[in-house]
Design a protein around this motif. Sequence first.
Motif, PDB file in Angstrom:
ATOM      1  N   ASP A 126       2.303   6.345  -1.721  1.00 42.61           N
ATOM      2  CA  ASP A 126       1.439   5.804  -0.682  1.00 42.61           C
ATOM      3  C   ASP A 126       1.644   6.554   0.635  1.00 42.61           C
ATOM      4  O   ASP A 126       0.668   6.893   1.321  1.00 42.61           O
ATOM      5  N   ALA A 127       2.901   6.846   0.979  1.00 45.09           N
ATOM      6  CA  ALA A 127       3.181   7.580   2.216  1.00 45.09           C
ATOM      7  C   ALA A 127       2.617   8.997   2.160  1.00 45.09           C
ATOM      8  O   ALA A 127       2.015   9.486   3.124  1.00 45.09           O
ATOM      9  N   VAL A 128       2.785   9.665   1.015  1.00 43.79           N
ATOM     10  CA  VAL A 128       2.271  11.032   0.870  1.00 43.79           C
ATOM     11  C   VAL A 128       0.752  11.049   0.931  1.00 43.79           C
ATOM     12  O   VAL A 128       0.138  11.934   1.553  1.00 43.79           O
ATOM     13  N   MET A 129       0.098  10.079   0.304  1.00 51.21           N
ATOM     14  CA  MET A 129      -1.354  10.031   0.314  1.00 51.21           C
ATOM     15  C   MET A 129      -1.895   9.773   1.715  1.00 51.21           C
ATOM     16  O   MET A 129      -2.908  10.358   2.130  1.00 51.21           O
ATOM     17  N   ARG A 130      -1.220   8.910   2.459  1.00 51.44           N
ATOM     18  CA  ARG A 130      -1.675   8.645   3.832  1.00 51.44           C
ATOM     19  C   ARG A 130      -1.546   9.895   4.692  1.00 51.44           C
ATOM     20  O   ARG A 130      -2.441  10.202   5.498  1.00 51.44           O
ATOM     21  N   ASP A 131      -0.441  10.615   4.534  1.00 52.01           N
ATOM     22  CA  ASP A 131      -0.281  11.868   5.286  1.00 52.01           C
ATOM     23  C   ASP A 131      -1.346  12.889   4.882  1.00 52.01           C
ATOM     24  O   ASP A 131      -1.905  13.594   5.728  1.00 52.01           O
ATOM     25  N   ALA A 132      -1.634  12.961   3.580  1.00 53.44           N
ATOM     26  CA  ALA A 132      -2.622  13.933   3.094  1.00 53.44           C
ATOM     27  C   ALA A 132      -4.011  13.609   3.628  1.00 53.44           C
ATOM     28  O   ALA A 132      -4.755  14.512   4.040  1.00 53.44           O
ATOM     29  N   VAL A 133      -4.387  12.331   3.637  1.00 45.46           N
ATOM     30  CA  VAL A 133      -5.695  11.937   4.150  1.00 45.46           C
ATOM     31  C   VAL A 133      -5.793  12.261   5.640  1.00 45.46           C
ATOM     32  O   VAL A 133      -6.828  12.738   6.116  1.00 45.46           O
ATOM     33  N   THR A 134      -4.714  12.031   6.375  1.00 45.86           N
ATOM     34  CA  THR A 134      -4.723  12.349   7.802  1.00 45.86           C
ATOM     35  C   THR A 134      -4.884  13.846   8.031  1.00 45.86           C
ATOM     36  O   THR A 134      -5.634  14.284   8.910  1.00 45.86           O
ATOM     37  N   GLU A 135      -4.178  14.652   7.216  1.00 47.69           N
ATOM     38  CA  GLU A 135      -4.237  16.103   7.384  1.00 47.69           C
ATOM     39  C   GLU A 135      -5.595  16.685   7.007  1.00 47.69           C
ATOM     40  O   GLU A 135      -5.942  17.785   7.463  1.00 47.69           O
ATOM     41  N   LEU A 136      -6.365  15.979   6.194  1.00 46.21           N
ATOM     42  CA  LEU A 136      -7.691  16.470   5.831  1.00 46.21           C
ATOM     43  C   LEU A 136      -8.636  16.473   7.028  1.00 46.21           C
ATOM     44  O   LEU A 136      -9.627  17.204   7.030  1.00 46.21           O
ATOM     45  N   GLY A 137      -8.345  15.652   8.012  1.00 47.60           N
ATOM     46  CA  GLY A 137      -9.166  15.644   9.219  1.00 47.60           C
ATOM     47  C   GLY A 137     -10.538  15.044   9.038  1.00 47.60           C
ATOM     48  O   GLY A 137     -11.495  15.477   9.699  1.00 47.60           O
ATOM     49  N   LEU A 138     -10.673  14.060   8.179  1.00 48.69           N
ATOM     50  CA  LEU A 138     -11.970  13.426   7.960  1.00 48.69           C
ATOM     51  C   LEU A 138     -12.330  12.527   9.136  1.00 48.69           C
ATOM     52  O   LEU A 138     -11.466  11.893   9.742  1.00 48.69           O
ATOM     53  N   ALA A 139     -13.629  12.474   9.451  1.00 49.14           N
ATOM     54  CA  ALA A 139     -14.070  11.642  10.565  1.00 49.14           C
ATOM     55  C   ALA A 139     -13.822  10.166  10.280  1.00 49.14           C
ATOM     56  O   ALA A 139     -13.459   9.406  11.185  1.00 49.14           O
ATOM     57  N   ARG A 140     -14.003   9.763   9.055  1.00 53.14           N
ATOM     58  CA  ARG A 140     -13.738   8.384   8.643  1.00 53.14           C
ATOM     59  C   ARG A 140     -12.803   8.420   7.443  1.00 53.14           C
ATOM     60  O   ARG A 140     -13.268   8.469   6.296  1.00 53.14           O
ATOM     61  N   PRO A 141     -11.502   8.447   7.676  1.00 53.76           N
ATOM     62  CA  PRO A 141     -10.554   8.500   6.555  1.00 53.76           C
ATOM     63  C   PRO A 141     -10.770   7.320   5.609  1.00 53.76           C
ATOM     64  O   PRO A 141     -10.879   6.173   6.043  1.00 53.76           O
ATOM     65  N   PRO A 142     -10.876   7.576   4.325  1.00 55.61           N
ATOM     66  CA  PRO A 142     -11.096   6.476   3.373  1.00 55.61           C
ATOM     67  C   PRO A 142      -9.861   5.604   3.235  1.00 55.61           C
ATOM     68  O   PRO A 142      -8.731   6.062   3.415  1.00 55.61           O
ATOM     69  N   HIS A 143     -10.086   4.344   2.936  1.00 55.01           N
ATOM     70  CA  HIS A 143      -8.987   3.436   2.661  1.00 55.01           C
ATOM     71  C   HIS A 143      -8.366   3.804   1.314  1.00 55.01           C
ATOM     72  O   HIS A 143      -9.064   4.118   0.357  1.00 55.01           O
ATOM     73  N   LEU A 144      -7.053   3.733   1.267  1.00 56.35           N
ATOM     74  CA  LEU A 144      -6.335   4.142   0.058  1.00 56.35           C
ATOM     75  C   LEU A 144      -6.031   2.946  -0.832  1.00 56.35           C
ATOM     76  O   LEU A 144      -5.675   1.870  -0.353  1.00 56.35           O
ATOM     77  N   SER A 145      -6.176   3.158  -2.116  1.00 53.99           N
ATOM     78  CA  SER A 145      -5.773   2.189  -3.119  1.00 53.99           C
ATOM     79  C   SER A 145      -4.916   2.931  -4.143  1.00 53.99           C
ATOM     80  O   SER A 145      -5.439   3.757  -4.906  1.00 53.99           O
ATOM     81  N   VAL A 146      -3.600   2.680  -4.133  1.00 46.59           N
ATOM     82  CA  VAL A 146      -2.653   3.424  -4.959  1.00 46.59           C
ATOM     83  C   VAL A 146      -2.165   2.543  -6.102  1.00 46.59           C
ATOM     84  O   VAL A 146      -1.723   1.415  -5.879  1.00 46.59           O
ATOM     85  N   HIS A 147      -2.258   3.064  -7.326  1.00 48.00           N
ATOM     86  CA  HIS A 147      -1.797   2.340  -8.515  1.00 48.00           C
ATOM     87  C   HIS A 147      -0.862   3.256  -9.293  1.00 48.00           C
ATOM     88  O   HIS A 147      -1.182   4.425  -9.548  1.00 48.00           O
ATOM     89  N   VAL A 148       0.294   2.723  -9.683  1.00 48.96           N
ATOM     90  CA  VAL A 148       1.275   3.494 -10.445  1.00 48.96           C
ATOM     91  C   VAL A 148       1.623   2.702 -11.701  1.00 48.96           C
ATOM     92  O   VAL A 148       1.949   1.512 -11.641  1.00 48.96           O
ATOM     93  N   VAL A 149       1.552   3.351 -12.843  1.00 49.20           N
ATOM     94  CA  VAL A 149       1.848   2.705 -14.129  1.00 49.20           C
ATOM     95  C   VAL A 149       2.738   3.627 -14.951  1.00 49.20           C
ATOM     96  O   VAL A 149       2.922   4.806 -14.640  1.00 49.20           O
ATOM     97  N   ARG A 150       3.290   3.055 -16.007  1.00 53.03           N
ATOM     98  CA  ARG A 150       4.085   3.821 -16.960  1.00 53.03           C
ATOM     99  C   ARG A 150       3.152   4.479 -17.989  1.00 53.03           C
ATOM    100  O   ARG A 150       2.046   3.989 -18.215  1.00 53.03           O
ATOM    101  N   PRO A 151       3.593   5.553 -18.620  1.00 52.99           N
ATOM    102  CA  PRO A 151       2.759   6.172 -19.674  1.00 52.99           C
ATOM    103  C   PRO A 151       2.539   5.203 -20.822  1.00 52.99           C
ATOM    104  O   PRO A 151       3.412   4.393 -21.159  1.00 52.99           O
ATOM    105  N   ALA A 152       1.385   5.275 -21.428  1.00 51.88           N
ATOM    106  CA  ALA A 152       1.096   4.433 -22.585  1.00 51.88           C
ATOM    107  C   ALA A 152       1.973   4.843 -23.759  1.00 51.88           C
ATOM    108  O   ALA A 152       2.148   6.032 -24.029  1.00 51.88           O
ATOM    109  N   ARG A 153       2.517   3.868 -24.426  1.00 50.73           N
ATOM    110  CA  ARG A 153       3.389   4.160 -25.573  1.00 50.73           C
ATOM    111  C   ARG A 153       2.557   4.567 -26.773  1.00 50.73           C
ATOM    112  O   ARG A 153       1.526   3.983 -27.075  1.00 50.73           O
ATOM    113  N   LYS A 154       2.999   5.597 -27.437  1.00 54.33           N
ATOM    114  CA  LYS A 154       2.313   6.058 -28.637  1.00 54.33           C
ATOM    115  C   LYS A 154       2.653   5.157 -29.801  1.00 54.33           C
ATOM    116  O   LYS A 154       3.819   4.815 -30.030  1.00 54.33           O
ATOM    117  N   LYS A 155       1.654   4.790 -30.562  1.00 60.20           N
ATOM    118  CA  LYS A 155       1.868   3.931 -31.725  1.00 60.20           C
ATOM    119  C   LYS A 155       2.285   4.749 -32.929  1.00 60.20           C
ATOM    120  O   LYS A 155       1.843   5.857 -33.126  1.00 60.20           O
TER     121      LYS A 155
END
Length: 199
Positions: free
Chosen positions: A170-199
């Motif tokens: 989340d911290a890295v994404m916020r810094d990256a969005v700021t560095e892009l210099g967008l006029a209207r920085p988009p709101h971030l939605s960060v999701h982290v999951v584990r890899p799906a287990r192979k059957k």
Amino acid sequence: MSTNAPTRPVPVLEEPARGGGHRFWSARRVPAALLALLVLAGAGLLLYDVASVQAGRPGMRWRRDLADDLAARQLDDVAVVAGAGVAVALGLWLLLLACTPGLRSVLPMRRGDEPLRAGLRREAVEAVLRDRAVAVAGVQSARVRARRRKAVVRAVSHFRELDHVRTDLDAVMRDAVTELGLARPPHLSVHVVRPARKK
């Protein structure tokens, strides 16, 4: 996995200073070309018919038949109402194209003192955020969907605690969005999951 998608701004357009958050206007080349061809064909056909009548020849049979048919029809006839509806819908569509900017795939960047505007395509924004996301410790892969108002980051973490990965990401994404210099920085939605287990 990281990609090397181009991140350079789209061609810079010169405009008067009106703030940096407005979308770029689309050239609408295809609808304009189709309308121009349609008007040109209709005008050419009518001009030929008028010239033919002025030269003493009878008018085109289809035009005379059409005029006679329309003169015999009532205003509440199904064909007349349908034709009027199509004409109104086409006119509203053209007005909508003329009054809306389009180019939703280009996110405007902040403006400086120069009377120029620049923007980044959504694909470039997604590529930059994805590259920054996979550089975070514990992130195995990442997918990014960038919109005008929101950017959704979905990452797969194969080690470290999910909460720690999510905090760092989340911290890295916020810094990256700021560095892009967008006029209207988009709101971030960060999701982290584990890899799906192979059957």
